[in-house]
Design an enzyme around this catalytic site. Sequence first.
Site, PDB file in Angstrom:
ATOM      1  N   SER A 129      43.982  25.702   5.154  1.00 21.30           N
ATOM      2  CA  SER A 129      44.730  25.372   5.608  1.00 21.30           C
ATOM      3  C   SER A 129      45.172  26.610   6.029  1.00 21.30           C
ATOM      4  CB  SER A 129      45.765  25.012   4.329  1.00 21.30           C
ATOM      5  OG  SER A 129      46.802  24.482   5.019  1.00 21.30           O
ATOM      6  N   TYR A 142      48.971  24.519  -3.935  1.00 18.84           N
ATOM      7  CA  TYR A 142      47.931  24.062  -3.241  1.00 18.84           C
ATOM      8  C   TYR A 142      47.553  25.446  -1.677  1.00 18.84           C
ATOM      9  CZ  TYR A 142      46.609  21.511   1.397  1.00 18.84           C
ATOM     10  OH  TYR A 142      45.883  21.140   2.626  1.00 18.84           O
TER      11      TYR A 142
END
Length: 267
Positions: A129, A142
């Site tokens: 990501s 995250y």
Amino acid sequence: MSKVVLITGGSSGIGKSVGEYLTDNGFKVYGTSRNPEKYGKSKFPILELDVKNTQTIQQTVSYIISVEGRLDVLINNAGAGITGPIEEIPEAEIKANFDTNFFGPINVIKECLPQMRNQHSGLIINITSIAGYMGLPYRGIYSASKGALELLTEAFRMELKDFNIHMTNIAPGDFATNIAAGRYHAPLLENSPYKKPYGDTLNLMNEHVDSGSDPLMMAKAVLKVIQTDKPKIHYKVGEFMQKFSVILKSILPDKVYEKLLMNHYKL
């Protein structure tokens, strides 16, 4: 001979788009899901696999190799979102997120490597990501799990160079998928000192996902990487400003970049 591809988390979102696109382009694709029975007919088989359960990993990889006799591409796509003030996220949820986003991919890679080494060929694509390049407020866990996978790939590549096995990262920005519905949200507590900034940031994050790019963009990027003889270490896929944010982080003073992030999230 069609290349055999294994995609973890292939039943929806980016994984499904990648699987369908590769199938349309002549690849033999196997996707996975923790609960494949929940999904209807697919262009490619969806097998049961939970990246947090090594037994299911072993069974699924062994099955594919027994049927196809080879495994050419692994796409580590299965992942989980998590939001909240780091102070208020339960430790169990933090560990669960790392089990899915970091330890899970490691275990799938370990299971696939012996076959790829026997073939003296293979490609492993880790879907990370753009959030993994920076510590984002209320997405810190995250960011950390995806950032850890980015660094792991750098080390793994050097260890695998003698076996003609390539590994790379593809870091997506915001895409229109159902990830927001599946992520763990630390609850908005009435007496929390983070209630307003976390609530505002949560709304902003959900808006970004809802207005995200078409996952087909990721599918095309994956195909291009598979067709590349010597993949780069890092790829970034998304809107211009999302990719440019990574460049800005590398050239701006730390506090200036931090201020930009805080302005973006209205903190």
